[in-house]
Design a protein around this motif. Structure first.
Motif, mmCIF file in Angstrom:
data_model
loop_
_atom_site.group_PDB
_atom_site.id
_atom_site.type_symbol
_atom_site.label_atom_id
_atom_site.label_comp_id
_atom_site.label_asym_id
_atom_site.label_seq_id
_atom_site.Cartn_x
_atom_site.Cartn_y
_atom_site.Cartn_z
ATOM 1 N N MET A 1 0.843 -1.190 0.000
ATOM 2 C CA MET A 1 0.000 0.000 0.000
ATOM 3 C C MET A 1 0.877 1.239 0.000
ATOM 4 N N SER A 2 0.386 2.292 -0.630
ATOM 5 C CA SER A 2 1.113 3.545 -0.634
ATOM 6 C C SER A 2 0.112 4.689 -0.510
ATOM 7 N N PHE A 3 0.223 5.455 0.541
ATOM 8 C CA PHE A 3 -0.624 6.633 0.732
ATOM 9 C C PHE A 3 0.142 7.604 1.623
ATOM 10 N N LYS A 4 -0.445 8.767 1.858
ATOM 11 C CA LYS A 4 0.244 9.831 2.582
ATOM 12 C C LYS A 4 -0.497 10.188 3.863
ATOM 13 N N ILE A 5 0.283 10.360 4.935
ATOM 14 C CA ILE A 5 -0.241 10.807 6.223
ATOM 15 C C ILE A 5 0.418 12.136 6.559
ATOM 16 N N GLY A 76 -2.469 15.882 -1.175
ATOM 17 C CA GLY A 76 -2.676 14.471 -1.459
ATOM 18 C C GLY A 76 -2.747 13.563 -0.254
ATOM 19 N N ALA A 77 -2.812 14.119 0.961
ATOM 20 C CA ALA A 77 -2.846 13.283 2.169
ATOM 21 C C ALA A 77 -4.188 12.575 2.300
ATOM 22 N N ARG A 78 -4.148 11.309 2.612
ATOM 23 C CA ARG A 78 -5.372 10.545 2.862
ATOM 24 C C ARG A 78 -5.815 10.664 4.312
ATOM 25 N N TYR A 79 -4.831 10.820 5.195
ATOM 26 C CA TYR A 79 -5.109 10.973 6.623
ATOM 27 C C TYR A 79 -4.345 12.183 7.151
ATOM 28 N N VAL A 80 -5.014 12.938 8.028
ATOM 29 C CA VAL A 80 -4.398 14.113 8.646
ATOM 30 C C VAL A 80 -4.551 13.967 10.153
ATOM 31 N N ILE A 81 -3.428 14.030 10.863
ATOM 32 C CA ILE A 81 -3.426 13.894 12.323
ATOM 33 C C ILE A 81 -2.998 15.221 12.933
ATOM 34 N N SER A 82 -3.776 15.696 13.910
ATOM 35 C CA SER A 82 -3.458 16.971 14.564
ATOM 36 C C SER A 82 -3.049 16.742 16.007
ATOM 37 N N CYS A 83 -1.895 17.317 16.389
ATOM 38 C CA CYS A 83 -1.395 17.259 17.771
ATOM 39 C C CYS A 83 -1.052 18.663 18.264
ATOM 40 N N VAL A 84 -1.746 19.685 17.800
ATOM 41 C CA VAL A 84 -1.321 21.060 18.033
ATOM 42 C C VAL A 84 -1.697 21.573 19.425
ATOM 43 N N ARG A 85 -0.881 22.495 19.936
ATOM 44 C CA ARG A 85 -1.214 23.281 21.136
ATOM 45 C C ARG A 85 -1.006 24.739 20.767
ATOM 46 N N VAL A 86 -2.090 25.416 20.391
ATOM 47 C CA VAL A 86 -1.993 26.803 19.940
ATOM 48 C C VAL A 86 -1.623 27.702 21.119
ATOM 49 N N GLY A 87 -0.591 28.494 20.919
ATOM 50 C CA GLY A 87 -0.101 29.380 21.979
ATOM 51 C C GLY A 87 1.008 28.769 22.795
ATOM 52 N N ARG A 135 -9.848 20.368 2.897
ATOM 53 C CA ARG A 135 -10.821 20.312 1.796
ATOM 54 C C ARG A 135 -10.175 20.675 0.465
ATOM 55 N N GLU A 136 -9.229 21.627 0.487
ATOM 56 C CA GLU A 136 -8.645 22.124 -0.758
ATOM 57 C C GLU A 136 -7.463 21.304 -1.257
ATOM 58 N N PHE A 137 -6.647 20.746 -0.325
ATOM 59 C CA PHE A 137 -5.365 20.180 -0.745
ATOM 60 C C PHE A 137 -5.225 18.680 -0.495
ATOM 61 N N ALA A 138 -5.946 18.144 0.461
ATOM 62 C CA ALA A 138 -5.791 16.721 0.778
ATOM 63 C C ALA A 138 -6.542 15.864 -0.235
ATOM 64 N N GLU A 139 -6.341 14.554 -0.150
ATOM 65 C CA GLU A 139 -7.068 13.615 -0.993
ATOM 66 C C GLU A 139 -8.568 13.773 -0.736
ATOM 67 N N PRO A 140 -9.428 13.702 -1.757
ATOM 68 C CA PRO A 140 -10.876 13.810 -1.537
ATOM 69 C C PRO A 140 -11.349 12.781 -0.511
ATOM 70 N N GLU A 330 -7.833 0.396 5.942
ATOM 71 C CA GLU A 330 -7.083 0.023 4.752
ATOM 72 C C GLU A 330 -7.059 -1.487 4.486
ATOM 73 N N THR A 331 -7.118 -2.300 5.546
ATOM 74 C CA THR A 331 -6.978 -3.754 5.370
ATOM 75 C C THR A 331 -8.253 -4.525 5.667
ATOM 76 N N ASN A 332 -9.242 -3.877 6.297
ATOM 77 C CA ASN A 332 -10.502 -4.509 6.707
ATOM 78 C C ASN A 332 -10.327 -5.448 7.900
#
Length: 488
Positions: A1-5, A76-87, A135-140, A330-332
């Motif tokens: 498999m090949s995809f982007k995180i 093109g990312a299929r998955y996006v993970i957020s770990c942010v702490r703003v400030g 919405r604009e840049f990642a994989e649909p 991805e694998t079921n």
């Protein structure tokens, strides 16, 4: 498999490394791309060096990129993970310091209470920027996995206003289950089956079975009270278990700040907490821990880099949900976990628009929640109080309505137990002014808030809190670590 995180906030070095190695424990996932992004190029370069060392040591085809350009990372990312702490820690220090002036003593302050609500005000505009870029840049159809607190508020905003397929992920349920398995004498964590449901950080073990045998309240209370460590560290959680009849997922310190009863007076705080570790109720405990951890990582980076040369051991894959969700999608290979999603009938006696945390199953068809769960009435009442605060907080963050923000803080259970309306109004003004650079939605409200502060007559006091510890130096941490190693 090949995809982007894509991992946003990848400068959270230790957690990013854990997610990375977990995901690479899935055999099918070795030929994928990780795109790291963060505001700090310094942190990015450190974590990239560590991940590159892991890839090299394990002779993997995995690709790792790092950029401060978030949109490039999301392409093109299929998955996006957020770990942010703003400030960062600077704003976080105000989340603890300013409420203390008004008598509000928090252990963590990242979910609700005064600190958690302001944390949400900083995060939500940024979360919506993330969603726009996804919405604009990642994989649909890309899936957004949010690990950042305040979990419910961030996830609520991403789903309702960001219009992105979002799930919130936390590890409180897993940690609570590990405690229960230990006190009951289970030979393995897998011997314990459970249904845990509620809202993030206020999730309740409403059905417990050890090797198929149902565990009742009295047996669980007796097991916790007999445990030599937890009987002291989790006094407040045990008291709630006795009164509510079910055990809460969240730590003694966290749970204490979501309820109006245990941190309302300094003498009560010291009665219910334990100072053996920050998580059991120490004033500003997580702020201290986070500061020490940042300092430690900066200084000990060569050791972290050396440790990255070890082979990945799939047996040490953590119980963080992310890798298991991706594997199931991805694998079921079906995965059961506890996920933060919009209620929509999953829990019958919580509001439909709330973000709940409850059991679900993941396969190729997505995350499928187990519906029709009814919480005990006391648990539902406690959760609903927090949900009302979360809803107002999200709407205030979206609209920039400072009056609605003040009402959200006023309705917080612990704030309401400690502070008067006049104190709350001034405290929110002070916090918004102090954090103005991270609160663009309140720009028009800042001048009036400053004017009110200049004329205010509400009394405050400067104090460290009921149970504060100093931030330890690198030398003190080294000495403590050496002593523990020698004791073992």
């Amino acid at each position: 498999m090949s995809f982007k995180i894509a991992i946003i906030g990848a400068g959270s070095v230790g957690f990013t490394k854990k997610l990375f190695t977990d995901i690479l424990c899935v055999p099918e996932f070795q030929d994928i791309e990780f795109a790291l992004t963060d505001l700090s190029d310094h942190n990015l370069q450190m974590i990239k060096a560590i991940l590159d060392r892991i890839v090299e040591a394990n002779r993997l085809p995995t690709r790792v990129t790092a950029t401060t350009d978030r949109r490039k990372a999301l392409e093109g990312a299929r998955y996006v993970i957020s770990c942010v702490r703003v400030g960062g820690l600077e704003a976080y220090a105000d989340d603890i310091r300013i409420p203390l002036k008004y008598g509000i003593d928090q252990c963590v302050g990242d979910t609700i209470c005064a600190g958690g609500i302001l944390y949400g005000q900083r995060n939500i505009p940024v979360i919506l920027d993330f969603c726009k870029d996804i919405r604009e840049f990642a994989e649909p159809g890309a899936k957004f996995l949010n690990y950042a607190n305040p979990m419910a508020m961030n996830t609520w905003a991403a789903i309702e206003y960001g219009k992105v397929d979002t799930v919130g992920l936390c590890h409180g349920v897993q940690h609570g289950a590990e405690q229960i398995a230990e006190v009951l004498g289970a030979k393995s964590h897998s011997d314990l089956d459970y249904i845990c449901s509620g809202i993030n950080h206020q999730t309740w073990f409403i059905d417990l079975r050890l090797n198929g045998r149902r565990i009742c309240k009295d047996e669980l209370v007796a097991a916790f009270e007999a445990h030599p460590v937890y009987s002291q560290q989790e006094k407040l959680r045990i008291d709630v278990l006795k009164r509510f009849g079910v055990y809460s997922t969240e730590s003694n310190g966290h749970l204490s700040e979501y309820l109006p009863w245990y941190r309302k007076r300094p003498d009560e705080i010291t009665r219910w907490i334990d100072m053996s570790d920050w998580i059991h109720g120490e004033t500003g405990g997580y702020l201290r821990y986070s500061t020490e951890t940042r300092n430690w990582f900066e200084t000990e980076f060569p050791q972290f880099l050396e440790a990255a040369s070890k082979p990945i051991d799939p047996a040490k894959r953590s119980n963080e949900h992310a890798s298991h969700i991706l594997e199931a999608l991805e694998t079921n290979r079906v995965y059961r976990g506890h996920f933060n999603v919009k209620n929509n009938g999953v829990i019958t006696n919580l509001p439909q628009d709330a973000i709940i945390e409850s059991p679900g199953f993941v396969d190729r068809f997505g995350i499928n929640m187990t519906s029709g769960i009814t919480l005990p009435e006391a648990c539902a009442a406690t959760c609903t109080s927090s949900i009302n605060v979360q809803r107002m907080s999200v709407h205030a963050a979206i609209s920039g309505d400072i009056d609605l923000l003040k009402l959200a803080v006023l309705h917080d259970p612990l704030v309401g137990a400690v502070s008067t309306p006049e104190e709350v109004w001034q405290m929110v003004d002070e916090m918004v002014v102090a954090q103005a650079r991270w609160l663009p939605q309140y720009a028009d409200a800042i001048p009036a808030a400053k004017e009110r502060l200049s004329k205010s007559k509400v009394r405050t006091r400067e104090w460290a809190g009921a149970a504060r510890r100093d931030v330890r130096s690198i030398e003190e941490l080294r000495a403590e670590k050496a002593a523990l190693k020698q004791a073992v």
